[in-house]
Design a protein around this motif. Structure first.
Motif, mmCIF file in Angstrom:
data_model
loop_
_atom_site.group_PDB
_atom_site.id
_atom_site.type_symbol
_atom_site.label_atom_id
_atom_site.label_comp_id
_atom_site.label_asym_id
_atom_site.label_seq_id
_atom_site.Cartn_x
_atom_site.Cartn_y
_atom_site.Cartn_z
ATOM 1 N N GLY A 132 0.753 -1.133 -0.116
ATOM 2 C CA GLY A 132 0.023 0.152 -0.066
ATOM 3 C C GLY A 132 0.918 1.273 -0.048
ATOM 4 O O GLY A 132 1.968 1.439 0.780
ATOM 5 N N LEU A 133 0.496 2.215 -0.833
ATOM 6 C CA LEU A 133 1.222 3.511 -0.973
ATOM 7 C C LEU A 133 0.240 4.762 -0.602
ATOM 8 O O LEU A 133 -0.728 4.783 -1.520
ATOM 9 C CB LEU A 133 1.868 3.572 -2.370
ATOM 10 N N ILE A 134 0.732 5.457 0.186
ATOM 11 C CA ILE A 134 0.166 7.029 0.440
ATOM 12 C C ILE A 134 1.022 7.970 -0.082
ATOM 13 O O ILE A 134 2.211 8.158 0.268
ATOM 14 C CB ILE A 134 -0.067 6.977 1.917
ATOM 15 N N THR A 142 -2.343 2.315 -4.491
ATOM 16 C CA THR A 142 -2.050 3.479 -4.028
ATOM 17 C C THR A 142 -3.437 4.690 -3.737
ATOM 18 O O THR A 142 -4.358 4.380 -4.282
ATOM 19 C CB THR A 142 -1.314 4.510 -5.129
ATOM 20 N N THR A 143 -3.172 5.187 -2.622
ATOM 21 C CA THR A 143 -4.175 6.194 -2.509
ATOM 22 C C THR A 143 -3.450 7.598 -2.228
ATOM 23 O O THR A 143 -2.147 7.654 -2.134
ATOM 24 C CB THR A 143 -5.054 5.985 -1.181
ATOM 25 N N ARG A 144 -4.229 8.474 -2.372
ATOM 26 C CA ARG A 144 -3.407 9.917 -2.474
ATOM 27 C C ARG A 144 -3.944 10.791 -1.152
ATOM 28 O O ARG A 144 -4.988 10.985 -1.083
ATOM 29 C CB ARG A 144 -3.489 10.697 -3.768
ATOM 30 N N ILE A 145 -3.037 11.786 -0.801
ATOM 31 C CA ILE A 145 -3.499 13.007 0.033
ATOM 32 C C ILE A 145 -2.859 14.180 -0.450
ATOM 33 O O ILE A 145 -2.114 14.118 -1.304
ATOM 34 C CB ILE A 145 -3.059 12.828 1.439
ATOM 35 N N ALA A 146 -3.465 15.254 -0.129
ATOM 36 C CA ALA A 146 -3.162 16.398 -0.802
ATOM 37 C C ALA A 146 -1.856 17.016 0.024
ATOM 38 O O ALA A 146 -1.945 17.075 1.154
ATOM 39 C CB ALA A 146 -4.331 17.546 -0.699
ATOM 40 N N ALA A 204 -5.585 7.909 5.568
ATOM 41 C CA ALA A 204 -5.359 7.338 4.288
ATOM 42 C C ALA A 204 -4.963 5.768 4.557
ATOM 43 O O ALA A 204 -5.092 4.746 3.816
ATOM 44 C CB ALA A 204 -4.491 8.001 3.541
ATOM 45 N N THR A 205 -4.295 5.617 5.694
ATOM 46 C CA THR A 205 -3.867 4.276 6.215
ATOM 47 C C THR A 205 -4.906 3.443 6.269
ATOM 48 O O THR A 205 -4.931 2.539 6.198
ATOM 49 C CB THR A 205 -2.892 4.426 7.461
ATOM 50 N N LYS A 206 -5.940 3.951 7.174
ATOM 51 C CA LYS A 206 -7.067 3.264 7.563
ATOM 52 C C LYS A 206 -7.858 2.882 6.277
ATOM 53 O O LYS A 206 -8.207 1.387 6.130
ATOM 54 C CB LYS A 206 -8.014 4.069 8.410
ATOM 55 N N LEU A 207 -8.006 3.658 5.280
ATOM 56 C CA LEU A 207 -8.643 3.422 4.000
ATOM 57 C C LEU A 207 -7.687 2.296 3.317
ATOM 58 O O LEU A 207 -8.439 1.248 2.856
ATOM 59 C CB LEU A 207 -8.649 4.529 3.043
ATOM 60 N N LEU A 208 -6.705 2.260 3.059
ATOM 61 C CA LEU A 208 -5.737 1.258 2.409
ATOM 62 C C LEU A 208 -5.874 0.197 3.133
ATOM 63 O O LEU A 208 -5.842 -0.940 2.419
ATOM 64 C CB LEU A 208 -4.409 1.863 2.148
ATOM 65 N N ILE A 222 2.356 -1.050 4.216
ATOM 66 C CA ILE A 222 1.899 0.146 3.792
ATOM 67 C C ILE A 222 3.159 1.322 4.211
ATOM 68 O O ILE A 222 3.773 1.227 5.059
ATOM 69 C CB ILE A 222 0.716 0.747 4.620
ATOM 70 N N ALA A 223 3.472 1.977 3.019
ATOM 71 C CA ALA A 223 4.179 3.106 3.014
ATOM 72 C C ALA A 223 3.534 4.580 2.824
ATOM 73 O O ALA A 223 2.832 4.712 2.060
ATOM 74 C CB ALA A 223 5.358 2.938 2.381
#
Length: 244
Positions: free
Chosen positions: A13-15, A39-43, A66-70, A78-79
């Protein structure tokens, strides 16, 4: 024959920062058979073309969400893929933040800054030269973080950029020159800091020319995420880190 599911070896998992793009590309380039990245993204902030230390220091809340979502996916690690966003609050804060990620995800986690320290330690590096695209105030925080990580910094340079889009647009020659110019004779390795840098494809060239290991943010993060997923693949063309 029934096809194996994707990520049969590891699912990472990648944030990542919403305004950048190099890290996802390079994770996929470096991936050994059976390893996938999700991958998920944050602003980074409301204005990625003018980010500040304050913006970097407040990414934690969104990164935890985002960690919780992934973690709803069956991942192996997760990174949080942002170097400055993980060193800006200090070494001890980063260690505590990783524990918070793991408490949410219930799987091994890391940040990019932590992965860089782990990578340098795995190569038994004590003295390192660090090149960044950042402004001086961000570099000062990087210096403190990596010093607290028991590294001696022989030289540190920055390009003075506070525009995330400009960092992503840095070309191969610019990144090559960053590494060559920061190097010192007593440095045992060179670290290129920033997950926005498209640097993976020249790691082997830099190591040939510098005659020492070269660590990049994306390479180190992927390497350590693999380790956390119990994958010990030797991957060619992406540096000594993957070949030992």
């Amino acid at each position: 024959m029934k096809a194996a599911p994707y990520g049969w070896r590891a699912k990472i998992g990648l944030i990542y920062i919403a305004s950048a793009y190099a890290m996802e590309v390079e994770f996929n380039q470096m991936a050994p058979p059976g390893v996938t990245t999700h991958t998920t993204r944050i602003a980074l902030c409301e204005q990625p073309d003018q980010f500040t230390v304050s913006d970097l220091s407040t990414l934690g809340k969104d990164a935890l969400a985002a960690t919780k979502l992934l973690a709803q996916a069956p991942l192996t690690s997760i990174a949080f893929g942002c170097t400055s966003g993980s060193f800006v609050n200090g070494f001890e804060y980063d260690k505590a933040f990783i524990k918070r990620m793991e408490a949410v995800a219930n799987i091994p986690c890391t940040t990019t800054a932590n992965a860089a320290v782990e990578a340098l330690q795995s190569l038994k590096i004590k003295k390192v030269a660090i090149a960044t695209p950042y402004e001086k105030d961000v570099n000062e925080l990087a210096y403190q973080y990596f010093t607290d990580g028991n590294l001696q910094i022989t030289n540190m340079t920055g390009l003075g950029i506070a525009n995330d889009y400009q960092i992503s647009k840095l070309d191969t020659n610019s990144i090559y020159q960053m590494a060559m110019n920061v190097n010192t004779e007593d440095a045992e390795a060179v670290f290129l800091s920033c997950t926005g840098l498209s640097a993976a494809n020249i790691i082997h060239v830099l190591e040939e020319d510098l005659q020492k290991p070269v660590i990049t943010s994306n390479q180190a993060t992927f390497w350590y995420a693999l380790k956390l997923s119990n994958v010990n693949a030797k991957i060619k063309n992406y540096g000594e880190l993957f070949e030992r």
